[in-house]
Design a protein around this motif. Structure first.
Motif: not given
Length: 391
Positions: A75, A78-83, A85, A87, A216, A283
């Motif tokens: 999780s 994924r937070f780094y990817r979603n928030e 950008g 990987e 952003r 979310p």
């Protein structure tokens, strides 16, 4: 009983000391406005509190893996990817008992006695205390308003010696709430990387930073330095201070060492807190946290306007965290005297610059605007009446 030199060398954390004095005053019936501690008044998002109640239903709660629950590490990645950008392989995420434990583990993995580590002055005191406890020599590099009270590439380069092994940066910073501009941070990292030195970046306030004109969020250092060591926490953005849960992202080569150290130092972070923290990344919870970030920005505006009105200048307005670092040199008081008198005469708890180094120790005071809007208004009004008596 002989106490270790390590323990004797550790200075008090004055923010906590002023908190103790505030509690004493309250026990005597005074209403103290506490603007000294960096603790959001929101608490954990509702879904996280619900998740904790669910996991504490009497079921067995064994240790997790030393590096943390696999689902939680996923999780966070994924937070780094979603928030942001970025990987991040979940295998590089280490879940810890708060950001402080992450710093202990990272320091234990990186520092040898005699190593020099560069840190800005002013900066969060516990960072340098932990580094010094492992035998490092901390060089506090004076930072001024011109560099947003942060290190820049020029000051790092001029402070570098043959013994320098690492650079520690907090962006946004405690106590100033200011960030290192992304291009400057990249330049610092490149300079250190060329010298085969590690870069440890404290990003526990990153997600409380202002967004850019396109909405952003700010960049993580991992965007341009994937081998930097990043410290983060559930305490600030997610409002979970007392849950004692944090994480770090480390280069792959460091993972085995971090795992061995975690096994020996802590076994694992709190299992119930880890299970409940999975609800941080829904979310629903992220929407709650974003609304709180916006509210903190509104509180910051209230405080900056109020301090200007009562004649307490802020040399560099913050762009993140929930701190304002204001100048009291014109009052004729040192920062310590100002804080002591503000506490006992106005019943407002603040933190003197003495906590954060030497360069601004006598001249600046930290105010935390993590308190409620009502308390911030009342606190500013009380400070205004107090400052008026000094003229």
């Amino acid at each position: 009983m002989r106490i270790s030199q390590r323990a004797l060398a550790v200075a008090p954390f004055f923010a906590m000391e002023f908190g103790k004095h505030a509690a004493t005053l309250e026990s005597r019936g005074h209403h103290v406005i506490k603007l000294s501690i960096g603790e959001p008044d929101f608490g954990a998002p509702p879904a996280v509190r619900d998740a904790m109640r669910e996991v504490m239903d009497g079921r067995a709660m064994p240790y997790t893996a030393a590096l943390g629950l696999p689902e939680l590490r996923d999780s966070i990645a994924r937070f780094y990817r979603n928030e942001h950008g970025v990987e991040v392989d979940p295998s590089r995420v280490v879940v810890t008992a708060g950001a402080s434990a992450a710093l202990v583990l990272a320091t234990a993995a990186l520092v040898n006695p005699g190593d020099e580590v560069l840190i800005a002055d002013p900066s969060y005191p516990c960072n340098r205390q932990i580094v010094e406890s492992f035998g490092a020599r901390v060089t506090l590099v004076p930072a001024t308003a011109e560099t947003r009270f942060q290190l820049d590439a020029a000051s790092v380069k001029s402070s570098w010696t043959d013994d320098t092994r690492g650079v520690m940066i907090a962006t946004p910073s405690n106590p100033t709430g200011t960030s290192v501009p992304a291009d400057e941070l990249a330049a610092i990292c490149e300079l250190a990387r060329e010298r085969d030195a590690w870069r440890l970046v404290d990003e526990i306030y990153l997600n409380l930073s202002d967004h850019d004109d396109q909405g952003r969020p700010p960049q993580s250092v991992l965007s341009f330095d994937p081998d930097a060591i990043v410290i983060n926490s559930f305490s600030k953005y997610f409002g979970m201070t007392g849950w004692r849960l944090g994480w770090c992202v480390v280069p792959e080569i460091l993972v085995p060492a971090m795992e061995r150290l975690a096994q020996n130092y802590f076994l694992c972070a709190s299992a119930p807190a880890q299970h409940a923290a999975l609800a941080c990344f829904t979310p629903e919870s992220l929407e709650v946290c974003e609304a709180r970030r916006v509210e903190l920005a509104e509180r910051r505006a209230l405080v900056l306007e109020g301090l200007a009105r009562i004649g307490l200048p802020v040399p560099v307005p913050p762009d993140g965290a929930f701190y304002v670092y204001f100048d009291v040199s014109h009052t004729g008081l040192t920062s310590w005297q100002f804080c002591e008198r503000a506490l006992h005469e106005a019943h407002v708890a603040l933190t003197p610059g003495k906590d954060f180094g030497f360069h601004t120790a006598e001249t600046h005071v930290r105010l935390s605007y993590a308190a409620s809007t009502d308390d911030l208004r009342e606190g500013i009004d009380r400070l205004g009446r107090f400052v008026a008596t000094l003229r």
